[in-house]
Design a protein around this motif. Sequence first.
Motif, PDB file in Angstrom:
ATOM      1  N   GLU A 138      43.694  97.726  -4.186  1.00  0.00           N
ATOM      2  CA  GLU A 138      43.354  97.304  -5.538  1.00  0.00           C
ATOM      3  C   GLU A 138      44.482  97.603  -6.528  1.00  0.00           C
ATOM      4  OE1 GLU A 138      40.021  99.346  -7.242  1.00  0.00           O
ATOM      5  OE2 GLU A 138      39.379  97.587  -8.349  1.00  0.00           O
ATOM      6  N   PRO A 145      34.135  82.953   8.876  1.00  0.00           N
ATOM      7  CA  PRO A 145      34.357  84.094   7.985  1.00  0.00           C
ATOM      8  C   PRO A 145      33.086  84.902   7.757  1.00  0.00           C
ATOM      9  CG  PRO A 145      34.362  82.042   6.754  1.00  0.00           C
ATOM     10  CD  PRO A 145      34.329  81.668   8.189  1.00  0.00           C
ATOM     11  N   TYR A 152      43.777  87.177  -2.131  1.00  0.00           N
ATOM     12  CA  TYR A 152      42.581  86.318  -2.065  1.00  0.00           C
ATOM     13  C   TYR A 152      41.567  86.825  -1.030  1.00  0.00           C
ATOM     14  CZ  TYR A 152      45.418  82.915  -4.666  1.00  0.00           C
ATOM     15  OH  TYR A 152      46.198  82.280  -5.602  1.00  0.00           O
ATOM     16  N   ARG A 153      42.035  87.513  -0.022  1.00  0.00           N
ATOM     17  CA  ARG A 153      41.191  88.190   0.976  1.00  0.00           C
ATOM     18  C   ARG A 153      40.447  87.239   1.919  1.00  0.00           C
ATOM     19  NH1 ARG A 153      38.761  91.896  -3.551  1.00  0.00           N
ATOM     20  NH2 ARG A 153      40.104  90.586  -4.820  1.00  0.00           N
ATOM     21  N   TYR A 154      40.914  86.009   2.036  1.00  0.00           N
ATOM     22  CA  TYR A 154      40.381  85.135   3.089  1.00  0.00           C
ATOM     23  C   TYR A 154      40.679  85.749   4.464  1.00  0.00           C
ATOM     24  CZ  TYR A 154      39.921  81.461  -0.462  1.00  0.00           C
ATOM     25  OH  TYR A 154      39.579  80.736  -1.579  1.00  0.00           O
ATOM     26  N   SER A 202      40.077  92.839 -12.750  1.00  0.00           N
ATOM     27  CA  SER A 202      40.883  93.326 -11.643  1.00  0.00           C
ATOM     28  C   SER A 202      41.190  94.779 -11.913  1.00  0.00           C
ATOM     29  CB  SER A 202      42.170  92.514 -11.554  1.00  0.00           C
ATOM     30  OG  SER A 202      43.046  93.104 -10.646  1.00  0.00           O
ATOM     31  N   LEU A 205      39.522  77.695  -5.625  1.00  0.00           N
ATOM     32  CA  LEU A 205      38.094  77.641  -5.949  1.00  0.00           C
ATOM     33  C   LEU A 205      37.931  78.026  -7.418  1.00  0.00           C
ATOM     34  CD1 LEU A 205      35.351  77.136  -4.592  1.00  0.00           C
ATOM     35  CD2 LEU A 205      35.200  79.589  -4.174  1.00  0.00           C
ATOM     36  N   GLU A 238      33.040  84.900  -6.890  1.00  0.00           N
ATOM     37  CA  GLU A 238      34.110  85.053  -5.893  1.00  0.00           C
ATOM     38  C   GLU A 238      35.144  83.934  -6.003  1.00  0.00           C
ATOM     39  OE1 GLU A 238      33.190  85.957  -1.868  1.00  0.00           O
ATOM     40  OE2 GLU A 238      31.927  87.658  -2.369  1.00  0.00           O
ATOM     41  N   LEU A 251      32.748  89.802   2.620  1.00  0.00           N
ATOM     42  CA  LEU A 251      33.764  90.837   2.394  1.00  0.00           C
ATOM     43  C   LEU A 251      33.101  92.208   2.397  1.00  0.00           C
ATOM     44  CD1 LEU A 251      36.106  89.630  -0.490  1.00  0.00           C
ATOM     45  CD2 LEU A 251      36.783  90.294   1.808  1.00  0.00           C
ATOM     46  N   PRO A 252      33.603  93.137   3.191  1.00  0.00           N
ATOM     47  CA  PRO A 252      33.047  94.495   3.113  1.00  0.00           C
ATOM     48  C   PRO A 252      33.309  95.097   1.734  1.00  0.00           C
ATOM     49  CG  PRO A 252      34.381  94.210   5.096  1.00  0.00           C
ATOM     50  CD  PRO A 252      34.641  93.014   4.230  1.00  0.00           C
ATOM     51  N   ALA A 253      32.293  95.757   1.208  1.00  0.00           N
ATOM     52  CA  ALA A 253      32.455  96.448  -0.073  1.00  0.00           C
ATOM     53  C   ALA A 253      33.070  97.819   0.171  1.00  0.00           C
ATOM     54  CB  ALA A 253      31.099  96.589  -0.758  1.00  0.00           C
ATOM     55  N   LYS A 254      33.526  98.440  -0.893  1.00  0.00           N
ATOM     56  CA  LYS A 254      34.136  99.774  -0.754  1.00  0.00           C
ATOM     57  C   LYS A 254      33.167 100.748  -0.085  1.00  0.00           C
ATOM     58  CE  LYS A 254      37.029 103.174  -1.382  1.00  0.00           C
ATOM     59  NZ  LYS A 254      37.188 103.861  -2.648  1.00  0.00           N
ATOM     60  N   GLY A 260      33.720  78.574   4.595  1.00  0.00           N
ATOM     61  CA  GLY A 260      33.029  79.689   3.967  1.00  0.00           C
ATOM     62  C   GLY A 260      32.957  79.593   2.460  1.00  0.00           C
ATOM     63  N   ASP A 261      33.725  78.666   1.861  1.00  0.00           N
ATOM     64  CA  ASP A 261      33.611  78.488   0.413  1.00  0.00           C
ATOM     65  C   ASP A 261      32.194  78.064   0.065  1.00  0.00           C
ATOM     66  OD1 ASP A 261      36.190  79.143  -0.082  1.00  0.00           O
ATOM     67  OD2 ASP A 261      36.878  77.122  -0.585  1.00  0.00           O
ATOM     68  N   ARG A 283      38.636  82.342  -6.714  1.00  0.00           N
ATOM     69  CA  ARG A 283      40.056  82.663  -6.734  1.00  0.00           C
ATOM     70  C   ARG A 283      40.752  81.520  -6.042  1.00  0.00           C
ATOM     71  NH1 ARG A 283      36.850  83.811  -2.228  1.00  0.00           N
ATOM     72  NH2 ARG A 283      37.920  85.022  -0.637  1.00  0.00           N
ATOM     73  N   ASP A 284      42.087  81.505  -6.170  1.00  0.00           N
ATOM     74  CA  ASP A 284      42.850  80.465  -5.479  1.00  0.00           C
ATOM     75  C   ASP A 284      42.387  79.082  -5.958  1.00  0.00           C
ATOM     76  OD1 ASP A 284      44.511  79.268  -3.562  1.00  0.00           O
ATOM     77  OD2 ASP A 284      42.935  79.307  -2.058  1.00  0.00           O
ATOM     78  N   TYR A 317      37.976  75.803   1.805  1.00  0.00           N
ATOM     79  CA  TYR A 317      38.164  76.543   3.044  1.00  0.00           C
ATOM     80  C   TYR A 317      36.810  76.868   3.650  1.00  0.00           C
ATOM     81  CZ  TYR A 317      42.509  77.168   0.511  1.00  0.00           C
ATOM     82  OH  TYR A 317      43.638  76.943  -0.212  1.00  0.00           O
ATOM     83  N   ASN A 323      37.325  99.087  -5.611  1.00  0.00           N
ATOM     84  CA  ASN A 323      36.574  97.854  -5.374  1.00  0.00           C
ATOM     85  C   ASN A 323      37.347  96.974  -4.397  1.00  0.00           C
ATOM     86  OD1 ASN A 323      35.119  95.483  -5.485  1.00  0.00           O
ATOM     87  ND2 ASN A 323      35.008  95.402  -7.717  1.00  0.00           N
ATOM     88  N   THR A 324      36.757  96.713  -3.240  1.00  0.00           N
ATOM     89  CA  THR A 324      37.451  95.890  -2.243  1.00  0.00           C
ATOM     90  C   THR A 324      36.910  94.466  -2.174  1.00  0.00           C
ATOM     91  OG1 THR A 324      35.914  96.628  -0.528  1.00  0.00           O
ATOM     92  CG2 THR A 324      37.949  97.887  -0.786  1.00  0.00           C
ATOM     93  N   SER A 325      35.785  94.225  -2.823  1.00  0.00           N
ATOM     94  CA  SER A 325      35.140  92.919  -2.643  1.00  0.00           C
ATOM     95  C   SER A 325      35.001  92.139  -3.943  1.00  0.00           C
ATOM     96  CB  SER A 325      33.749  93.110  -2.012  1.00  0.00           C
ATOM     97  OG  SER A 325      32.982  94.024  -2.778  1.00  0.00           O
ATOM     98  N   GLY A 326      35.544  92.649  -5.040  1.00  0.00           N
ATOM     99  CA  GLY A 326      35.397  91.961  -6.317  1.00  0.00           C
ATOM    100  C   GLY A 326      36.596  91.084  -6.640  1.00  0.00           C
ATOM    101  N   PHE A 327      36.350  90.074  -7.452  1.00  0.00           N
ATOM    102  CA  PHE A 327      37.425  89.200  -7.915  1.00  0.00           C
ATOM    103  C   PHE A 327      37.380  89.126  -9.435  1.00  0.00           C
ATOM    104  CE2 PHE A 327      36.629  87.999  -3.598  1.00  0.00           C
ATOM    105  CZ  PHE A 327      37.912  87.881  -3.070  1.00  0.00           C
ATOM    106  N   PHE A 336      42.247  95.715   1.466  1.00  0.00           N
ATOM    107  CA  PHE A 336      42.694  95.295   0.143  1.00  0.00           C
ATOM    108  C   PHE A 336      43.115  96.509  -0.670  1.00  0.00           C
ATOM    109  CE2 PHE A 336      41.643  94.166  -4.341  1.00  0.00           C
ATOM    110  CZ  PHE A 336      42.653  93.237  -4.517  1.00  0.00           C
TER     111      PHE A 336
END
Lengths: 407, 242
Positions: free
Chosen positions: A184, A70, A168-170, B106, B232, B227, A73-76, B70-71, B229-230, B68, B127-131, A182
Amino acid sequence: MPEHQYAMVMDLNKCIGCQTCTIACKKQWTDGDGMDYMYWNNVETHPGIGYPRSWHSIGGGFDKQRNLQPSPLPAKEDYGEAFEYDYGQRLYGGRKKPVMPHKTPTYTPNWDEDVGGWDTTNPYYFYLPRICNHCTHPACLEACPRKAIYKRTEDGIVLIDQERCRGYRYCIKACPYKKIYFNEVTGKSEKCIFCYPRLEKGQVNACAQQCVGRIRFVGLLDDPDSPVYKLVKGYKVALGLFPEKGTVPNVYYVPPFNPPKQGRAGTSILEDSRLPLDYLVYLFGPKVKDVIVFLEYELSRAQRGEKSEVLQLLIGRDDHVRYKIVPDVMREAAPQENAGDFGAAPAGPPLEIKGSPIASYIDSMSNGNGSPLTASFEGTDSCAPSACGGCSIASTCGINTSNGGEA
Amino acid sequence: MKRLYCIISILLVVSLFTIGLMAQDTALVMQAAPVETSMSSALLSADNAAWNNIQPRPIHLNRTPPLYTGDPIDDSYRPTATAQFARVGEDVFVRITWTDESRNSSGKGAKYPDAGEERIYPQHTENTSGFADALCVMVPQKRGPHTAYPSMMMGDTQEPVDLYFWRAGEGFSMLGAHGRETVEKVANAPVEGGESRQDSSWSVVIRLPGITAHTPVCFAIWDGGREQRDGLKYFSIWYEVE
């Protein structure tokens, strides 16, 4: 394994980077809330940074032991902003506000469009259209702990179950092509669906339908009559992107094989390369050299007035040459003798292959007899001038399209 | 002699009381303070003064191992968390307070104030990378005392669980599960609760219906800034609510 596998071939020699495919997809599928930054289909300049930024070097896919690799994660900011303007004011208000996007641009999907590379006197670049690769071994599917991603058994299209996805974006981290996005607003991940609702009705993908360069070929990879079968498994002139990532992509590319240098038109890329061959190897793996050798040989044959079926197929003037869509109902009724075997050519007519085209070429060269290639596909239009509508290679293949295709 | 008997008796009572307390701790019992029905709406506010009268009890949190590829590995950090329980009939209000340096919500996209009627996308992804930070209270669907608790991994086939879930920026939702990877959203099952963010901590109240005596509950906390979620997450063992 799916019973069948839809695939797409894109001929990079014909792509003019017009983004019509991008807009066709955008209008068809990604004009909803939260989808502003998404381009399930995008066209980017290479060598280049890409969309999202540096997608091709940040990770994803499998290692040689089949472990997921993996990426972050790419940021916006890595995707780039979908700029908005004060349309109301600009179009109707007229209060002398400048025409500026709502944010200061720092990156966009085509930030480095047409920049490419440069070596002293020789600029170079080409366009790389990209969609989800609907991989045979999807890393996204393997990475999803919710089992929200599945590969359709009937046609191999990879989809995300929007009911099961919890964002979850795995999958995004696992995809080596970064072709999952993703949303939002919905809190879920979304991706190219290979226009399956269109295919089910017998219509080709929106990106292919609108492609002005006619670069896209669509069909079942296990259907000997389909153009993708002929290009991928027959002539072997189409290659997947980053094969070492281990996902076995089902979108294939005919590599750019002969962009001429200024004043040196027609010189082999292997002898006097305009595009760095190393970069093509980086993208498509070492087999790209064999493809270029073969295509250059075919081009030289066409220039001598001989017949080149593969070049004629790649010209692909008519829809029936480029697409062979088999709606569900027809596929279900068809014999399943080749089902599940994508690693070898299915047996039986109508496809007739007398040896590997590249092997034949090498044989002919070693014999020194210059005999023509022995690969032959029934049903493929020959390279007769009457059938030629012209293409990006017409200027060098010896066919003059200005007089109706007469050579 | 009488004096000696007296001393021994006092020591015995003290010892028994101490042992009793220890036994109670061993059983991880959480006392729910009885509260008047009229206080229900006040208790749903996470920063209402009514909670000041209810004793907070520490919750000891663990972190799941990397699940998983990469965790991140366990960085040994644990949030400090407390729980307060208030009982109104068979409903229990639980307020969980935990430390979290960063507020991670979120998003539901952003509207563009300047786009007017001609805007193309009413809501954008920002925001595409935040949890998001999140909390979950897990309760067996079969309420009351248990000789064996359900699996910590989202219950069992024979012991399905209710999951009262809160996610920063989204609010509350009801989930159900009967084992790992079986979590599903439950439709038409509203969850009542409230949230409060103060300094570097969250307080979240959730109303748990039908919590009869000795019903086990446990907690999970997600730190979006890490990060998480799930699977973790930070999680507690089972506690019993009295």
